[in-house]
Design a protein around this motif. Structure first.
Motif, PDB file in Angstrom:
ATOM      1  N   TRP A   2      20.365  54.138  41.232  1.00 50.83           N
ATOM      2  CA  TRP A   2      21.246  55.272  41.410  1.00 50.83           C
ATOM      3  C   TRP A   2      20.987  56.346  40.368  1.00 50.83           C
ATOM      4  N   ASP A   3      21.820  57.373  40.386  1.00 55.34           N
ATOM      5  CA  ASP A   3      21.732  58.460  39.420  1.00 55.34           C
ATOM      6  C   ASP A   3      22.614  58.096  38.231  1.00 55.34           C
ATOM      7  N   SER A   4      22.004  57.675  37.146  1.00 52.52           N
ATOM      8  CA  SER A   4      22.779  57.219  35.987  1.00 52.52           C
ATOM      9  C   SER A   4      23.554  58.348  35.301  1.00 52.52           C
ATOM     10  N   ALA A   5      23.287  59.583  35.657  1.00 51.74           N
ATOM     11  CA  ALA A   5      24.031  60.708  35.075  1.00 51.74           C
ATOM     12  C   ALA A   5      25.440  60.811  35.674  1.00 51.74           C
ATOM     13  N   THR A   6      25.624  60.346  36.910  1.00 56.32           N
ATOM     14  CA  THR A   6      26.929  60.470  37.558  1.00 56.32           C
ATOM     15  C   THR A   6      27.514  59.131  37.992  1.00 56.32           C
ATOM     16  N   ASP A   7      26.684  58.215  38.454  1.00 55.11           N
ATOM     17  CA  ASP A   7      27.150  56.931  38.963  1.00 55.11           C
ATOM     18  C   ASP A   7      27.364  55.956  37.808  1.00 55.11           C
ATOM     19  N   GLY A   8      28.129  54.911  38.061  1.00 53.93           N
ATOM     20  CA  GLY A   8      28.342  53.936  36.998  1.00 53.93           C
ATOM     21  C   GLY A   8      29.014  52.681  37.500  1.00 53.93           C
ATOM     22  N   SER A   9      29.143  51.744  36.585  1.00 56.10           N
ATOM     23  CA  SER A   9      29.807  50.486  36.912  1.00 56.10           C
ATOM     24  C   SER A   9      30.493  49.935  35.674  1.00 56.10           C
ATOM     25  N   CYS A  10      31.422  49.041  35.904  1.00 53.86           N
ATOM     26  CA  CYS A  10      32.040  48.315  34.793  1.00 53.86           C
ATOM     27  C   CYS A  10      32.506  46.962  35.307  1.00 53.86           C
ATOM     28  N   THR A  11      32.540  46.009  34.411  1.00 56.33           N
ATOM     29  CA  THR A  11      33.016  44.671  34.730  1.00 56.33           C
ATOM     30  C   THR A  11      34.093  44.304  33.723  1.00 56.33           C
ATOM     31  N   VAL A  12      35.197  43.808  34.242  1.00 55.31           N
ATOM     32  CA  VAL A  12      36.326  43.420  33.404  1.00 55.31           C
ATOM     33  C   VAL A  12      36.544  41.916  33.569  1.00 55.31           C
ATOM     34  N   ARG A  13      36.620  41.226  32.456  1.00 53.42           N
ATOM     35  CA  ARG A  13      36.877  39.782  32.455  1.00 53.42           C
ATOM     36  C   ARG A  13      38.278  39.555  31.903  1.00 53.42           C
ATOM     37  N   TRP A  14      39.085  38.850  32.676  1.00 56.30           N
ATOM     38  CA  TRP A  14      40.459  38.538  32.280  1.00 56.30           C
ATOM     39  C   TRP A  14      40.627  37.033  32.368  1.00 56.30           C
ATOM     40  N   GLU A  15      41.418  36.465  31.482  1.00 55.22           N
ATOM     41  CA  GLU A  15      41.646  35.027  31.571  1.00 55.22           C
ATOM     42  C   GLU A  15      43.016  34.654  31.038  1.00 55.22           C
ATOM     43  N   ASN A  16      43.485  33.501  31.503  1.00 57.29           N
ATOM     44  CA  ASN A  16      44.660  32.880  30.921  1.00 57.29           C
ATOM     45  C   ASN A  16      44.333  31.396  30.740  1.00 57.29           C
ATOM     46  N   LYS A  17      45.323  30.544  30.597  1.00 63.91           N
ATOM     47  CA  LYS A  17      45.053  29.131  30.309  1.00 63.91           C
ATOM     48  C   LYS A  17      44.446  28.375  31.488  1.00 63.91           C
ATOM     49  N   THR A  18      44.626  28.880  32.711  1.00 64.02           N
ATOM     50  CA  THR A  18      44.196  28.115  33.884  1.00 64.02           C
ATOM     51  C   THR A  18      43.107  28.767  34.726  1.00 64.02           C
ATOM     52  N   MET A  19      42.796  30.049  34.502  1.00 59.52           N
ATOM     53  CA  MET A  19      41.808  30.716  35.368  1.00 59.52           C
ATOM     54  C   MET A  19      41.140  31.906  34.693  1.00 59.52           C
ATOM     55  N   TYR A  20      40.011  32.267  35.286  1.00 58.80           N
ATOM     56  CA  TYR A  20      39.285  33.476  34.929  1.00 58.80           C
ATOM     57  C   TYR A  20      39.371  34.428  36.116  1.00 58.80           C
ATOM     58  N   CYS A  21      39.395  35.715  35.837  1.00 57.10           N
ATOM     59  CA  CYS A  21      39.299  36.734  36.879  1.00 57.10           C
ATOM     60  C   CYS A  21      38.256  37.738  36.414  1.00 57.10           C
ATOM     61  N   ILE A  22      37.242  37.936  37.223  1.00 56.70           N
ATOM     62  CA  ILE A  22      36.166  38.876  36.882  1.00 56.70           C
ATOM     63  C   ILE A  22      36.106  39.930  37.983  1.00 56.70           C
ATOM     64  N   VAL A  23      36.285  41.170  37.590  1.00 57.07           N
ATOM     65  CA  VAL A  23      36.290  42.288  38.542  1.00 57.07           C
ATOM     66  C   VAL A  23      35.171  43.249  38.168  1.00 57.07           C
ATOM     67  N   SER A  24      34.339  43.563  39.158  1.00 59.12           N
ATOM     68  CA  SER A  24      33.278  44.554  38.979  1.00 59.12           C
ATOM     69  C   SER A  24      33.558  45.748  39.871  1.00 59.12           C
ATOM     70  N   VAL A  25      33.388  46.936  39.298  1.00 57.30           N
ATOM     71  CA  VAL A  25      33.594  48.178  40.058  1.00 57.30           C
ATOM     72  C   VAL A  25      32.322  49.008  39.939  1.00 57.30           C
ATOM     73  N   PHE A  26      31.856  49.507  41.077  1.00 58.45           N
ATOM     74  CA  PHE A  26      30.704  50.395  41.142  1.00 58.45           C
ATOM     75  C   PHE A  26      31.185  51.727  41.708  1.00 58.45           C
ATOM     76  N   GLY A  27      30.843  52.818  41.035  1.00 55.34           N
ATOM     77  CA  GLY A  27      31.230  54.147  41.505  1.00 55.34           C
ATOM     78  C   GLY A  27      29.989  54.967  41.793  1.00 55.34           C
ATOM     79  N   LEU A  28      29.879  55.449  43.025  1.00 52.57           N
ATOM     80  CA  LEU A  28      28.722  56.214  43.464  1.00 52.57           C
ATOM     81  C   LEU A  28      29.157  57.630  43.826  1.00 52.57           C
ATOM     82  N   ALA A  29      28.617  58.595  43.135  1.00 54.41           N
ATOM     83  CA  ALA A  29      29.003  59.994  43.375  1.00 54.41           C
ATOM     84  C   ALA A  29      28.584  60.426  44.764  1.00 54.41           C
ATOM     85  N   ILE A  30      29.457  61.194  45.403  1.00 53.34           N
ATOM     86  CA  ILE A  30      29.167  61.701  46.754  1.00 53.34           C
ATOM     87  C   ILE A  30      28.429  63.004  46.646  1.00 53.34           C
TER      88      ILE A  30
END
Length: 113
Positions: free
Chosen positions: A85-113
């Motif tokens: 992609w175009d790294s000047a405008t597009d991007g991504s991020c990943t967020v890792r969340w956890e507690n005592k019983t589970m992990y939650c991993i969310v990835s978001v990709f944003g692509l400029a129109i």
């Protein structure tokens, strides 16, 4: 100053997206314990809440949101992604969340129109 504001309106701001994802995960999972029968509902809620908040930003992007919830039982999880992609405008991020019983991993990709 106007140029900076204009650039922020057309670029993927990782800090902004990370905050949205953290809010969506926390409001959905909060103090919950892992429950296999609720995983489909939880993942859908995290993804939909994240997408709703991202679209409210009014930025010219197409978004892809991926959510994985995994029970903490000592198993490994390895994942990778690659984007062309175009790294000047597009991007991504990943967020890792956890507690005592589970992990939650969310990835978001944003692509400029």
């Amino acid at each position: 100053m106007d140029e900076l504001q204009g650039a922020e309106e057309t670029t993927f701001v990782v800090e902004e997206v990370t905050g949205i994802v953290k809010d969506a995960v926390e409001s959905t999972l909060g103090g919950s314990n892992y429950q296999h029968n609720k995983i489909n509902q939880w993942t859908s809620n995290v993804v939909e809440s994240t997408l709703n908040q991202l679209t409210k930003l009014g930025k010219p992007f197409k978004y892809i949101v991926n959510c994985v919830i995994m029970q903490k039982i000592g198993a490994g999880l390895h994942a990778a992604s690659s984007c062309y992609w175009d790294s000047a405008t597009d991007g991504s991020c990943t967020v890792r969340w956890e507690n005592k019983t589970m992990y939650c991993i969310v990835s978001v990709f944003g692509l400029a129109i």
